[in-house]
Scaffold this active site. Structure first.
Site, PDB file in Angstrom:
ATOM      1  N   ARG A   1       8.081  -4.843  -6.110  1.00 44.49           N
ATOM      2  CA  ARG A   1       6.531  -3.839  -6.424  1.00 44.49           C
ATOM      3  C   ARG A   1       5.598  -4.755  -5.975  1.00 44.49           C
ATOM      4  O   ARG A   1       4.917  -5.694  -6.463  1.00 44.49           O
ATOM      5  CB  ARG A   1       6.871  -3.721  -7.810  1.00 44.49           C
ATOM      6  CG  ARG A   1       5.454  -2.906  -8.471  1.00 44.49           C
ATOM      7  CD  ARG A   1       5.552  -2.356  -9.799  1.00 44.49           C
ATOM      8  NE  ARG A   1       5.941  -3.565 -10.814  1.00 44.49           N
ATOM      9  CZ  ARG A   1       4.950  -4.270 -11.418  1.00 44.49           C
ATOM     10  NH1 ARG A   1       3.960  -4.187 -11.335  1.00 44.49           N
ATOM     11  NH2 ARG A   1       5.534  -5.384 -12.217  1.00 44.49           N
ATOM     12  N   TYR A   2       5.195  -4.118  -4.842  1.00 46.41           N
ATOM     13  CA  TYR A   2       3.849  -4.839  -4.252  1.00 46.41           C
ATOM     14  C   TYR A   2       2.891  -3.854  -4.958  1.00 46.41           C
ATOM     15  O   TYR A   2       2.360  -2.721  -4.724  1.00 46.41           O
ATOM     16  CB  TYR A   2       3.606  -4.332  -2.787  1.00 46.41           C
ATOM     17  CG  TYR A   2       4.397  -5.254  -1.962  1.00 46.41           C
ATOM     18  CD1 TYR A   2       3.921  -6.541  -1.655  1.00 46.41           C
ATOM     19  CD2 TYR A   2       5.720  -5.136  -1.810  1.00 46.41           C
ATOM     20  CE1 TYR A   2       4.730  -7.509  -0.793  1.00 46.41           C
ATOM     21  CE2 TYR A   2       6.711  -6.121  -0.968  1.00 46.41           C
ATOM     22  CZ  TYR A   2       6.054  -7.088  -0.743  1.00 46.41           C
ATOM     23  OH  TYR A   2       6.826  -8.289   0.151  1.00 46.41           O
ATOM     24  N   CYS A   3       2.056  -4.526  -6.344  1.00 47.63           N
ATOM     25  CA  CYS A   3       1.250  -3.805  -7.114  1.00 47.63           C
ATOM     26  C   CYS A   3      -0.111  -4.213  -6.566  1.00 47.63           C
ATOM     27  O   CYS A   3      -0.716  -5.325  -6.574  1.00 47.63           O
ATOM     28  CB  CYS A   3       1.499  -4.355  -8.535  1.00 47.63           C
ATOM     29  SG  CYS A   3       0.697  -3.493  -9.596  1.00 47.63           S
ATOM     30  N   MET A   4      -0.891  -2.896  -6.033  1.00 51.16           N
ATOM     31  CA  MET A   4      -1.935  -3.203  -5.131  1.00 51.16           C
ATOM     32  C   MET A   4      -3.340  -2.748  -5.931  1.00 51.16           C
ATOM     33  O   MET A   4      -3.118  -1.687  -6.755  1.00 51.16           O
ATOM     34  CB  MET A   4      -2.075  -2.678  -3.831  1.00 51.16           C
ATOM     35  CG  MET A   4      -1.007  -3.118  -3.030  1.00 51.16           C
ATOM     36  SD  MET A   4      -1.053  -4.801  -2.440  1.00 51.16           S
ATOM     37  CE  MET A   4      -0.103  -5.638  -3.579  1.00 51.16           C
TER      38      MET A   4
ATOM     39  N   HIS B   1      -0.742  -8.187  -6.296  1.00 57.10           N
ATOM     40  CA  HIS B   1       0.602  -9.121  -6.472  1.00 57.10           C
ATOM     41  C   HIS B   1       1.996  -8.406  -6.405  1.00 57.10           C
ATOM     42  O   HIS B   1       1.996  -7.107  -6.322  1.00 57.10           O
ATOM     43  CB  HIS B   1       0.659  -9.581  -8.002  1.00 57.10           C
ATOM     44  CG  HIS B   1      -0.473 -10.589  -8.408  1.00 57.10           C
ATOM     45  ND1 HIS B   1      -1.786  -9.768  -8.817  1.00 57.10           N
ATOM     46  CD2 HIS B   1      -0.751 -11.799  -8.348  1.00 57.10           C
ATOM     47  CE1 HIS B   1      -2.691 -11.011  -8.882  1.00 57.10           C
ATOM     48  NE2 HIS B   1      -1.960 -12.197  -8.625  1.00 57.10           N
TER      49      HIS B   1
END
Length: 178
Positions: free
Chosen positions: A156-159, A144
């Site tokens: 913040r691309y939280c992978m 997300h």
């Protein structure tokens, strides 16, 4: 009167600087496209083909929209220089230069390697509205994106680590997911 004019000029200068910085950020790091139910992905496999191609953990995250436990992923506190590829499509997604320690327990990036690498999908799961990040070639779930990241994007691309394959600088791109 002079103080009022000076104050107004200072405010105008501050606003124009802020606008210029926002425009620069938008040009340097454009947002990915938004996907919807009509979006067509070029990589289409059956569920059985995905199960053969991916590990069980990769399948759970990428194809079933799962999430790994915080602080459990191999790339959470991992800072080698290189490129992170999609375990689903094997396309490059993120550069280590955009990686930062968010303290959330998942590998985080302030921008994708290019805006065409991922798509954003409105996600209402868990009773909250947020943006899901999917692989642009397969529509596979990666994680997300949130608006609480660092400069220069504030994103913040939280992978999920299991959705990614890391290749060090100078290494060859992955040829298989497992």
């Amino acid at each position: 009167m002079l103080r009022h004019i000076f104050g107004t000029m200072t405010l105008i200068a501050a606003l124009s600087t802020s606008y210029a910085q926002t425009a620069l950020k938008r040009n340097q790091f454009p947002d990915p496209s938004i996907a919807d139910s009509k979006t067509v992905y070029s990589l289409k496999l059956s569920e059985d083909q995905w199960k053969t191609r991916l590990t069980p953990a990769q399948f759970y995250i990428l194809r079933q929209q799962g999430t790994e436990r915080p602080f459990s992923g191999k790339y959470d506190h991992f800072y080698e220089k290189g490129t992170y590829y999609s375990a689903a499509s094997l396309q490059p997604l993120f550069s280590s230069t955009a990686k930062f320690n968010s303290g959330t327990g998942w590998p985080s990036f302030y921008a994708p390697i290019n805006p065409d690498a991922v798509r954003l999908v409105k996600d209402f799961s868990g009773g909250i509205e947020r943006w899901e990040v999917v692989d642009s070639k397969s529509g596979s779930h990666l994680g997300h994106v949130f608006d609480d990241g660092p400069a220069p994007t504030g994103k913040r691309y939280c992978m999920n680590s299991d959705a990614l394959i890391f290749v060090p600088d100078g290494g060859l791109p992955p040829t298989k997911s497992k």
